[in-house]
Scaffold this active site. Structure first.
Site, PDB file in Angstrom:
ATOM      1  CB  SER A 167       6.174   0.470 -11.243  1.00  0.00           C
ATOM      2  OG  SER A 167       6.061  -0.437 -10.173  1.00  0.00           O
ATOM      3  CG  MET A 178       5.805   2.350  -0.536  1.00  0.00           C
ATOM      4  SD  MET A 178       4.810   1.525  -1.778  1.00  0.00           S
ATOM      5  CE  MET A 178       6.083   1.051  -2.922  1.00  0.00           C
TER       6      MET A 178
END
Ligand code: DX5
Ligand code: ZN
Length: 219
Positions: free
Chosen positions: A7, A67
């Site tokens: 990530s 998100m």
């Protein structure tokens, strides 16, 4: 096949191109990209111009974790920016089935994400339609949090659900994954491993090597 998805939220944003080349060279198969809108999660991270700019630094799979509230608004832009997989939170979609179709219409692989408190039952009628389920193993919004132990059972139960239906859906896990709990999530059934702070930390290449050594035992 178990894949590693560093990530980049934990990477050095001033040197993103070089960071991405580094993880690519070290053998990480995916690049996990966290897009935050300050609404679905408290924080803001990065957006489409950044994804577009880093696309030229790697041919690896760009795994974009949205998100954001009502992600339908951004599916086409995410696809055009260079995503290969687009994952959306079931909690952020009013019509999750429609959103999945929208991702597929954009020619991309579709993933759905479940927050730790969201039950697997939400997958009941969409599991057949997705390429990947991302199970959050922390509450989304920040890197560097601690793995929530009860998520191990959730991974096991999802793997069971996929096998019972004879599907080939991937299970990705995201949040608090480190060398010392990697085996546990793999044994529970995860096959795409997101890791941020435990990869972009001191020697990135060495961290990836260490992760891959563990992964190799299961291949
Ligand atoms: C959290 C993000 C994660 C985050 C993971 O909301 O979705 O991808 O970068 O970071 P670590 O591995 O540090 O928990
Ligand atoms: Zn993520």
């Amino acid at each position: 096949m178990i894949k590693l998805a560093p990530s980049i939220l934990a990477a050095d944003f001033a040197n993103l191109g070089a960071e991405i080349e580094k993880i690519d060279k070290a053998g990480a198969e995916y690049v996990h990209i966290d897009v935050m809108d300050g609404l679905f999660v408290p924080s803001l991270s990065l957006g489409f111009p950044v994804i577009k700019s880093i696309r030229k630094y790697s041919n690896r799979v760009f795994d974009v974790h949205l998100m954001v509230e009502n992600p339908d608004r951004y599916i086409d832009e995410t696809a055009q920016a260079g995503a290969d997989i687009i994952t959306v939170h079931v909690e952020a979609c009013k019509h999750i089935h429609r959103t999945i179709q929208k991702i597929k219409e954009a020619g991309k692989k579709a993933g759905v994400v479940l927050n730790p408190g969201t039950p697997l039952e939400t997958l009941e009628y969409i599991l057949e339609d997705v390429d990947m389920v991302l199970l959050m193993t922390v509450n989304p919004g920040f890197g560097g949090q601690k793995y929530i132990e009860t998520m191990t059972t959730k991974i096991t139960n999802l793997r069971k659900m996929i096998e019972e239906r004879k599907l080939t859906v991937n299970i990705e896990v995201d949040g608090g994954i480190k060398l010392d709990n990697l085996s546990k999530v793999i044994e529970a059934g995860a096959n795409i491993i997101v890791a941020g702070s435990s990869i972009f930390n001191e020697d990135t290449a060495k961290n990836i090597h260490n992760f891959k050594e563990v992964i190799k035992r299961y291949s």
